[in-house]
Design a protein around this motif. Structure first.
Motif, PDB file in Angstrom:
ATOM      1  N   LYS A 122      -9.193   3.819  -6.330  1.00  0.00           N
ATOM      2  CA  LYS A 122      -9.119   3.234  -5.012  1.00  0.00           C
ATOM      3  C   LYS A 122      -9.970   2.565  -4.975  1.00  0.00           C
ATOM      4  CE  LYS A 122      -9.419   3.098  -0.066  1.00  0.00           C
ATOM      5  NZ  LYS A 122      -9.619   4.000   0.659  1.00  0.00           N
ATOM      6  N   PHE A 123     -11.338   2.559  -5.393  1.00  0.00           N
ATOM      7  CA  PHE A 123     -12.251   1.979  -4.832  1.00  0.00           C
ATOM      8  C   PHE A 123     -11.700   0.882  -6.473  1.00  0.00           C
ATOM      9  CE2 PHE A 123     -14.105   4.784  -3.041  1.00  0.00           C
ATOM     10  CZ  PHE A 123     -14.434   4.916  -1.429  1.00  0.00           C
ATOM     11  N   LEU A 124     -11.769   1.168  -7.798  1.00  0.00           N
ATOM     12  CA  LEU A 124     -11.872  -0.010  -8.810  1.00  0.00           C
ATOM     13  C   LEU A 124      -9.918  -0.702  -8.818  1.00  0.00           C
ATOM     14  CD1 LEU A 124     -14.131   2.571 -11.400  1.00  0.00           C
ATOM     15  CD2 LEU A 124     -14.522   0.112 -10.350  1.00  0.00           C
ATOM     16  N   TRP A 125      -9.257   0.083  -7.918  1.00  0.00           N
ATOM     17  CA  TRP A 125      -7.814  -0.418  -7.952  1.00  0.00           C
ATOM     18  C   TRP A 125      -7.880  -2.091  -8.661  1.00  0.00           C
ATOM     19  CZ3 TRP A 125      -3.758   2.321  -6.875  1.00  0.00           C
ATOM     20  CH2 TRP A 125      -2.721   1.739  -7.198  1.00  0.00           C
ATOM     21  N   HIS A 126      -8.445  -3.382  -7.619  1.00  0.00           N
ATOM     22  CA  HIS A 126      -8.234  -4.880  -8.965  1.00  0.00           C
ATOM     23  C   HIS A 126      -9.056  -4.120 -10.218  1.00  0.00           C
ATOM     24  CE1 HIS A 126      -5.767  -5.632  -5.139  1.00  0.00           C
ATOM     25  NE2 HIS A 126      -7.280  -5.292  -4.468  1.00  0.00           N
ATOM     26  N   GLU A 127      -9.570  -3.710 -10.288  1.00  0.00           N
ATOM     27  CA  GLU A 127     -10.039  -3.971 -12.040  1.00  0.00           C
ATOM     28  C   GLU A 127      -9.272  -3.506 -12.676  1.00  0.00           C
ATOM     29  OE1 GLU A 127     -11.985  -3.618  -9.530  1.00  0.00           O
ATOM     30  OE2 GLU A 127     -13.746  -4.342  -9.545  1.00  0.00           O
ATOM     31  N   PHE A 128      -8.415  -2.200 -12.560  1.00  0.00           N
ATOM     32  CA  PHE A 128      -7.587  -1.180 -13.474  1.00  0.00           C
ATOM     33  C   PHE A 128      -6.342  -2.604 -13.885  1.00  0.00           C
ATOM     34  CE2 PHE A 128      -9.663   2.949 -11.833  1.00  0.00           C
ATOM     35  CZ  PHE A 128     -10.081   2.989 -12.796  1.00  0.00           C
ATOM     36  N   ILE A 153      -5.028  10.429  -1.974  1.00  0.00           N
ATOM     37  CA  ILE A 153      -4.863   8.611  -0.695  1.00  0.00           C
ATOM     38  C   ILE A 153      -3.788   8.801  -0.480  1.00  0.00           C
ATOM     39  CG2 ILE A 153      -6.056   6.842  -0.249  1.00  0.00           C
ATOM     40  CD1 ILE A 153      -8.248   8.011  -2.034  1.00  0.00           C
ATOM     41  N   THR A 154      -3.208   8.614   0.442  1.00  0.00           N
ATOM     42  CA  THR A 154      -1.597   8.541   0.753  1.00  0.00           C
ATOM     43  C   THR A 154      -1.078   6.766   0.567  1.00  0.00           C
ATOM     44  OG1 THR A 154      -2.467   9.307   3.144  1.00  0.00           O
ATOM     45  CG2 THR A 154      -0.012   7.860   2.949  1.00  0.00           C
ATOM     46  N   ASP A 155      -2.296   6.031  -0.044  1.00  0.00           N
ATOM     47  CA  ASP A 155      -1.533   4.753  -0.480  1.00  0.00           C
ATOM     48  C   ASP A 155      -2.427   4.268  -1.702  1.00  0.00           C
ATOM     49  OD1 ASP A 155      -4.240   4.216   0.059  1.00  0.00           O
ATOM     50  OD2 ASP A 155      -3.538   1.584   0.944  1.00  0.00           O
ATOM     51  N   ILE A 156      -2.952   5.546  -2.611  1.00  0.00           N
ATOM     52  CA  ILE A 156      -3.187   5.306  -3.867  1.00  0.00           C
ATOM     53  C   ILE A 156      -2.473   6.271  -4.625  1.00  0.00           C
ATOM     54  CG2 ILE A 156      -5.107   5.673  -5.104  1.00  0.00           C
ATOM     55  CD1 ILE A 156      -5.528   3.302  -3.299  1.00  0.00           C
ATOM     56  N   THR A 157      -1.556   5.594  -5.781  1.00  0.00           N
ATOM     57  CA  THR A 157      -0.420   7.099  -6.427  1.00  0.00           C
ATOM     58  C   THR A 157      -0.893   5.318  -7.964  1.00  0.00           C
ATOM     59  OG1 THR A 157       1.706   5.713  -5.519  1.00  0.00           O
ATOM     60  CG2 THR A 157       0.577   7.166  -4.565  1.00  0.00           C
ATOM     61  N   SER A 158      -0.047   6.723  -9.074  1.00  0.00           N
ATOM     62  CA  SER A 158      -0.068   5.998  -9.988  1.00  0.00           C
ATOM     63  C   SER A 158       1.502   5.102  -9.825  1.00  0.00           C
ATOM     64  CB  SER A 158       0.764   7.276 -11.071  1.00  0.00           C
ATOM     65  OG  SER A 158      -0.512   8.057 -11.335  1.00  0.00           O
ATOM     66  N   GLN A 159       2.352   5.912  -9.338  1.00  0.00           N
ATOM     67  CA  GLN A 159       3.221   4.699  -8.493  1.00  0.00           C
ATOM     68  C   GLN A 159       3.099   3.365  -8.305  1.00  0.00           C
ATOM     69  OE1 GLN A 159       7.069   5.557  -9.741  1.00  0.00           O
ATOM     70  NE2 GLN A 159       6.798   3.600 -10.083  1.00  0.00           N
ATOM     71  N   ARG A 160       2.995   3.370  -7.504  1.00  0.00           N
ATOM     72  CA  ARG A 160       2.020   1.969  -6.614  1.00  0.00           C
ATOM     73  C   ARG A 160       1.300   0.901  -7.468  1.00  0.00           C
ATOM     74  NH1 ARG A 160      -2.709   1.354  -2.856  1.00  0.00           N
ATOM     75  NH2 ARG A 160      -3.639  -1.450  -3.159  1.00  0.00           N
ATOM     76  N   LEU A 161       0.698   1.743  -8.554  1.00  0.00           N
ATOM     77  CA  LEU A 161      -0.443   1.476  -9.417  1.00  0.00           C
ATOM     78  C   LEU A 161       1.284   0.423 -10.692  1.00  0.00           C
ATOM     79  CD1 LEU A 161      -3.275   1.186 -10.782  1.00  0.00           C
ATOM     80  CD2 LEU A 161      -3.217   2.699 -12.030  1.00  0.00           C
ATOM     81  N   VAL A 162       1.571   1.160 -11.463  1.00  0.00           N
ATOM     82  CA  VAL A 162       2.318   0.816 -12.482  1.00  0.00           C
ATOM     83  C   VAL A 162       3.409  -0.524 -11.854  1.00  0.00           C
ATOM     84  CG1 VAL A 162       5.302   1.413 -13.306  1.00  0.00           C
ATOM     85  CG2 VAL A 162       3.155   3.016 -12.966  1.00  0.00           C
ATOM     86  N   THR A 163       3.678  -0.054 -10.075  1.00  0.00           N
ATOM     87  CA  THR A 163       4.748  -1.219  -9.444  1.00  0.00           C
ATOM     88  C   THR A 163       3.590  -2.444  -9.484  1.00  0.00           C
ATOM     89  OG1 THR A 163       5.985   0.126  -8.021  1.00  0.00           O
ATOM     90  CG2 THR A 163       5.762  -2.059  -7.455  1.00  0.00           C
ATOM     91  N   GLU A 164       2.371  -2.112  -8.975  1.00  0.00           N
ATOM     92  CA  GLU A 164       1.577  -3.883  -8.642  1.00  0.00           C
ATOM     93  C   GLU A 164       1.049  -4.742 -10.480  1.00  0.00           C
ATOM     94  OE1 GLU A 164      -1.906  -3.687  -6.682  1.00  0.00           O
ATOM     95  OE2 GLU A 164      -0.608  -2.387  -4.950  1.00  0.00           O
ATOM     96  N   LEU A 165       1.551  -3.203 -11.614  1.00  0.00           N
ATOM     97  CA  LEU A 165       1.394  -4.285 -12.875  1.00  0.00           C
ATOM     98  C   LEU A 165       2.603  -4.850 -13.358  1.00  0.00           C
ATOM     99  CD1 LEU A 165      -0.567  -1.034 -14.568  1.00  0.00           C
ATOM    100  CD2 LEU A 165      -1.123  -3.607 -14.362  1.00  0.00           C
ATOM    101  N   ALA A 166       3.784  -3.989 -12.683  1.00  0.00           N
ATOM    102  CA  ALA A 166       4.685  -4.587 -13.463  1.00  0.00           C
ATOM    103  C   ALA A 166       5.354  -6.490 -12.714  1.00  0.00           C
ATOM    104  CB  ALA A 166       6.122  -3.892 -12.932  1.00  0.00           C
ATOM    105  N   GLN A 167       4.105  -5.811 -11.176  1.00  0.00           N
ATOM    106  CA  GLN A 167       4.227  -7.839 -10.817  1.00  0.00           C
ATOM    107  C   GLN A 167       3.724  -8.875 -12.022  1.00  0.00           C
ATOM    108  OE1 GLN A 167       3.060  -7.110  -7.234  1.00  0.00           O
ATOM    109  NE2 GLN A 167       4.356  -6.565  -6.277  1.00  0.00           N
ATOM    110  N   HIS A 168       2.777  -8.301 -13.043  1.00  0.00           N
ATOM    111  CA  HIS A 168       1.954  -9.306 -13.831  1.00  0.00           C
ATOM    112  C   HIS A 168       2.112  -9.012 -15.390  1.00  0.00           C
ATOM    113  CE1 HIS A 168      -1.126  -7.786 -10.956  1.00  0.00           C
ATOM    114  NE2 HIS A 168      -2.026  -9.252 -10.920  1.00  0.00           N
ATOM    115  N   ASN A 169       3.418  -7.949 -15.193  1.00  0.00           N
ATOM    116  CA  ASN A 169       3.532  -8.572 -16.948  1.00  0.00           C
ATOM    117  C   ASN A 169       5.133  -8.431 -16.845  1.00  0.00           C
ATOM    118  OD1 ASN A 169       0.981  -7.944 -17.356  1.00  0.00           O
ATOM    119  ND2 ASN A 169       1.451  -5.864 -18.607  1.00  0.00           N
TER     120      ASN A 169
END
Length: 169
Positions: A122-128, A153-169
């Motif tokens: 959560k705290f390093l989300w944008h850095e990841f 933590i409800t909104d901190i998931t690997s799936q969300r991380l993947v979804t947001e990364l997909a928006q960059h690549n």
């Protein structure tokens, strides 16, 4: 004052000429890869020099250091494919690992990342996001977050991380 020059970085280690106040004191040779390891070794050498320790003993000891477990640790190699394990879980550590991995990859670089702890994620989300979005890896698999005894933590998931990364690549 310690300075390194004639630096060579490769997949199996690093070498450099060590200069103390402009005079060569020896060759620094490490069996662990990465500029960060060379810089750490330089710090050890400088402190040892300041303490008056034997230069040859310092250089010999650094040459015998084989790294910490789970830090760019070769787990196996089959048909030219190397499997490396690295425990780095902070974005800065991951950047260093990916830099060394890219330099040592002969062809493609595939990464499996398991985020460690919900709070850290959560705290390093944008850095990841920035770390992986700007990397030169060929593929990335992100596993479920390892909770290390933390509650999800409800909104901190690997799936969300993947979804947001997909928006960059």
């Amino acid at each position: 004052n310690l300075r390194l020059d004639q630096i060579t970085l490769n997949a199996n280690g690093s070498t450099a000429r060590a200069l103390w106040n402009g005079a060569k004191i020896g060759d620094l040779s490490l069996s662990v890869p990465g500029e960060h390891n060379l810089l750490n070794a330089a710090a050890v050498l400088a402190v040892g020099m300041e303490l008056g320790l034997n230069i040859s003993s310092l250089l010999d000891g650094l040459a015998k250091f084989h790294g910490a477990g789970r830090r760019f640790e070769l787990k196996g190699s089959v048909n030219g494919i190397r499997v490396i394990d690295d425990y780095g879980h902070h974005p800065n550590e991951i950047v260093q690992t990916l830099t060394v991995a890219r330099k040592s990859a002969h062809n493609r670089l595939h990464v499996v990342f398991q985020p460690h702890r919900f709070t850290r994620t959560k705290f390093l989300w944008h850095e990841f996001i920035q770390t992986f979005a700007h990397s030169t890896i060929d593929s990335l698999i992100i596993t479920d977050i390892y909770p290390a005894s933390e509650a999800p933590i409800t909104d901190i998931t690997s799936q969300r991380l993947v979804t947001e990364l997909a928006q960059h690549n």
